[in-house]
Design a protein around this motif. Structure first.
Motif, PDB file in Angstrom:
ATOM      1  N   ALA A  49       0.821  -1.211   0.000  1.00 38.99           N
ATOM      2  CA  ALA A  49       0.000   0.000   0.000  1.00 38.99           C
ATOM      3  C   ALA A  49       0.859   1.267   0.000  1.00 38.99           C
ATOM      4  N   ASP A  50       1.976   1.245   0.693  1.00 35.80           N
ATOM      5  CA  ASP A  50       2.825   2.425   0.840  1.00 35.80           C
ATOM      6  C   ASP A  50       3.889   2.576  -0.252  1.00 35.80           C
ATOM      7  N   TRP A  51       4.117   1.534  -1.059  1.00 39.22           N
ATOM      8  CA  TRP A  51       5.187   1.543  -2.050  1.00 39.22           C
ATOM      9  C   TRP A  51       4.955   2.642  -3.093  1.00 39.22           C
ATOM     10  N   ASP A  52       5.998   3.409  -3.385  1.00 38.17           N
ATOM     11  CA  ASP A  52       5.953   4.425  -4.435  1.00 38.17           C
ATOM     12  C   ASP A  52       6.204   3.726  -5.769  1.00 38.17           C
ATOM     13  N   GLN A  53       5.139   3.498  -6.544  1.00 38.95           N
ATOM     14  CA  GLN A  53       5.270   2.742  -7.797  1.00 38.95           C
ATOM     15  C   GLN A  53       6.181   3.429  -8.807  1.00 38.95           C
ATOM     16  N   ASN A  54       6.424   4.729  -8.638  1.00 37.57           N
ATOM     17  CA  ASN A  54       7.327   5.438  -9.542  1.00 37.57           C
ATOM     18  C   ASN A  54       8.770   4.982  -9.371  1.00 37.57           C
ATOM     19  N   LEU A  55       9.086   4.311  -8.273  1.00 39.23           N
ATOM     20  CA  LEU A  55      10.436   3.819  -8.037  1.00 39.23           C
ATOM     21  C   LEU A  55      10.690   2.481  -8.726  1.00 39.23           C
ATOM     22  N   SER A  56       9.626   1.845  -9.203  1.00 38.19           N
ATOM     23  CA  SER A  56       9.794   0.528  -9.797  1.00 38.19           C
ATOM     24  C   SER A  56      10.112   0.653 -11.278  1.00 38.19           C
ATOM     25  N   GLY A  57      10.723  -0.370 -11.823  1.00 39.53           N
ATOM     26  CA  GLY A  57      11.081  -0.381 -13.235  1.00 39.53           C
ATOM     27  C   GLY A  57       9.955  -0.844 -14.144  1.00 39.53           C
ATOM     28  N   MET A  58       8.790  -1.080 -13.575  1.00 46.41           N
ATOM     29  CA  MET A  58       7.688  -1.563 -14.406  1.00 46.41           C
ATOM     30  C   MET A  58       7.149  -0.438 -15.283  1.00 46.41           C
ATOM     31  N   PRO A  59       6.533  -0.801 -16.415  1.00 46.53           N
ATOM     32  CA  PRO A  59       6.028   0.207 -17.352  1.00 46.53           C
ATOM     33  C   PRO A  59       4.853   1.006 -16.780  1.00 46.53           C
ATOM     34  N   ILE A  60       4.652   2.221 -17.318  1.00 45.87           N
ATOM     35  CA  ILE A  60       3.490   3.047 -16.973  1.00 45.87           C
ATOM     36  C   ILE A  60       2.230   2.232 -17.270  1.00 45.87           C
ATOM     37  N   GLY A  61       1.268   2.303 -16.369  1.00 49.35           N
ATOM     38  CA  GLY A  61       0.009   1.597 -16.551  1.00 49.35           C
ATOM     39  C   GLY A  61      -0.041   0.228 -15.898  1.00 49.35           C
ATOM     40  N   GLU A  62       1.114  -0.282 -15.470  1.00 47.02           N
ATOM     41  CA  GLU A  62       1.146  -1.582 -14.789  1.00 47.02           C
ATOM     42  C   GLU A  62       0.862  -1.394 -13.302  1.00 47.02           C
ATOM     43  N   ARG A  63       0.563  -2.492 -12.607  1.00 44.18           N
ATOM     44  CA  ARG A  63       0.261  -2.455 -11.170  1.00 44.18           C
ATOM     45  C   ARG A  63       1.219  -3.366 -10.423  1.00 44.18           C
ATOM     46  N   GLU A  64       1.778  -2.838  -9.342  1.00 44.00           N
ATOM     47  CA  GLU A  64       2.676  -3.647  -8.516  1.00 44.00           C
ATOM     48  C   GLU A  64       1.847  -4.722  -7.828  1.00 44.00           C
ATOM     49  N   HIS A  65       2.410  -5.913  -7.693  1.00 39.64           N
ATOM     50  CA  HIS A  65       1.694  -7.016  -7.058  1.00 39.64           C
ATOM     51  C   HIS A  65       2.683  -8.018  -6.470  1.00 39.64           C
ATOM     52  N   ILE A  66       2.151  -8.844  -5.602  1.00 44.85           N
ATOM     53  CA  ILE A  66       2.950  -9.858  -4.900  1.00 44.85           C
ATOM     54  C   ILE A  66       2.220 -11.187  -5.005  1.00 44.85           C
ATOM     55  N   HIS A  67       2.957 -12.243  -5.311  1.00 44.18           N
ATOM     56  CA  HIS A  67       2.399 -13.597  -5.350  1.00 44.18           C
ATOM     57  C   HIS A  67       2.810 -14.341  -4.089  1.00 44.18           C
ATOM     58  N   LEU A  68       1.839 -14.990  -3.469  1.00 44.49           N
ATOM     59  CA  LEU A  68       2.104 -15.852  -2.315  1.00 44.49           C
ATOM     60  C   LEU A  68       1.725 -17.273  -2.727  1.00 44.49           C
ATOM     61  N   ASP A  69       2.644 -18.187  -2.608  1.00 51.92           N
ATOM     62  CA  ASP A  69       2.399 -19.550  -3.067  1.00 51.92           C
ATOM     63  C   ASP A  69       2.467 -20.560  -1.933  1.00 51.92           C
ATOM     64  N   GLY A  75       1.256 -21.858   3.944  1.00 51.65           N
ATOM     65  CA  GLY A  75       1.227 -23.266   4.302  1.00 51.65           C
ATOM     66  C   GLY A  75       0.747 -24.134   3.145  1.00 51.65           C
ATOM     67  N   GLN A  76       0.954 -25.432   3.276  1.00 52.26           N
ATOM     68  CA  GLN A  76       0.640 -26.401   2.224  1.00 52.26           C
ATOM     69  C   GLN A  76      -0.843 -26.475   1.861  1.00 52.26           C
ATOM     70  N   HIS A  77      -1.737 -26.070   2.765  1.00 50.29           N
ATOM     71  CA  HIS A  77      -3.172 -26.171   2.516  1.00 50.29           C
ATOM     72  C   HIS A  77      -3.718 -24.944   1.788  1.00 50.29           C
ATOM     73  N   SER A  78      -2.867 -23.985   1.513  1.00 49.65           N
ATOM     74  CA  SER A  78      -3.288 -22.729   0.886  1.00 49.65           C
ATOM     75  C   SER A  78      -3.433 -22.859  -0.618  1.00 49.65           C
ATOM     76  N   CYS A  79      -4.168 -21.915  -1.188  1.00 48.18           N
ATOM     77  CA  CYS A  79      -4.197 -21.750  -2.641  1.00 48.18           C
ATOM     78  C   CYS A  79      -3.216 -20.623  -2.973  1.00 48.18           C
ATOM     79  N   SER A  80      -2.845 -20.493  -4.229  1.00 43.11           N
ATOM     80  CA  SER A  80      -2.004 -19.368  -4.635  1.00 43.11           C
ATOM     81  C   SER A  80      -2.790 -18.081  -4.449  1.00 43.11           C
ATOM     82  N   VAL A  81      -2.100 -17.033  -3.994  1.00 40.56           N
ATOM     83  CA  VAL A  81      -2.741 -15.754  -3.709  1.00 40.56           C
ATOM     84  C   VAL A  81      -1.935 -14.648  -4.384  1.00 40.56           C
TER      85      VAL A  81
END
Length: 102
Positions: A49-69, A75-81
């Protein structure tokens, strides 16, 4: 690698996130963890929530995201998030399905 990924808070403790079907018309997402696991998820969400997306190397119009596996961050009983910022880098636009939502 972007500074975003170098400094992402690690999920610690025990944390499971899974999809639970109650019946044909009802379902829910269950987030369950010990205090350390829930606290680390909270830190991760706050970081995104606090990350300044302008600091990332991703292109304009993209959204920062995180994958949890399962078996890694979760844990092993989880789904990908995927936890995703709704506001696009450089434009602040939200996905079409969120237009008009509060």
């Amino acid at each position: 690698m972007s500074d975003f990924f170098k400094s992402i808070p690690e999920i610690k403790g025990k944390l499971e996130i899974f999809h639970h079907v109650i019946n044909e018309t009802s379902q829910k997402i269950v987030v369950i963890g010990d205090p350390e696991g829930l606290g680390s998820l909270s830190k991760l969400i706050k970081y995104l929530a606090d990350w300044d997306q302008n600091l990332s190397g991703m292109p304009i119009g993209e959204r920062e995201h995180i994958h949890l596996d399962p078996g890694f961050a979760l844990g092993q009983h989880s789904c990908s998030v995927e936890i995703c910022r709704a506001d696009a880098k450089g434009t602040g636009k939200y996905p079409a399905f969120m237009q008009g939502d509060k």
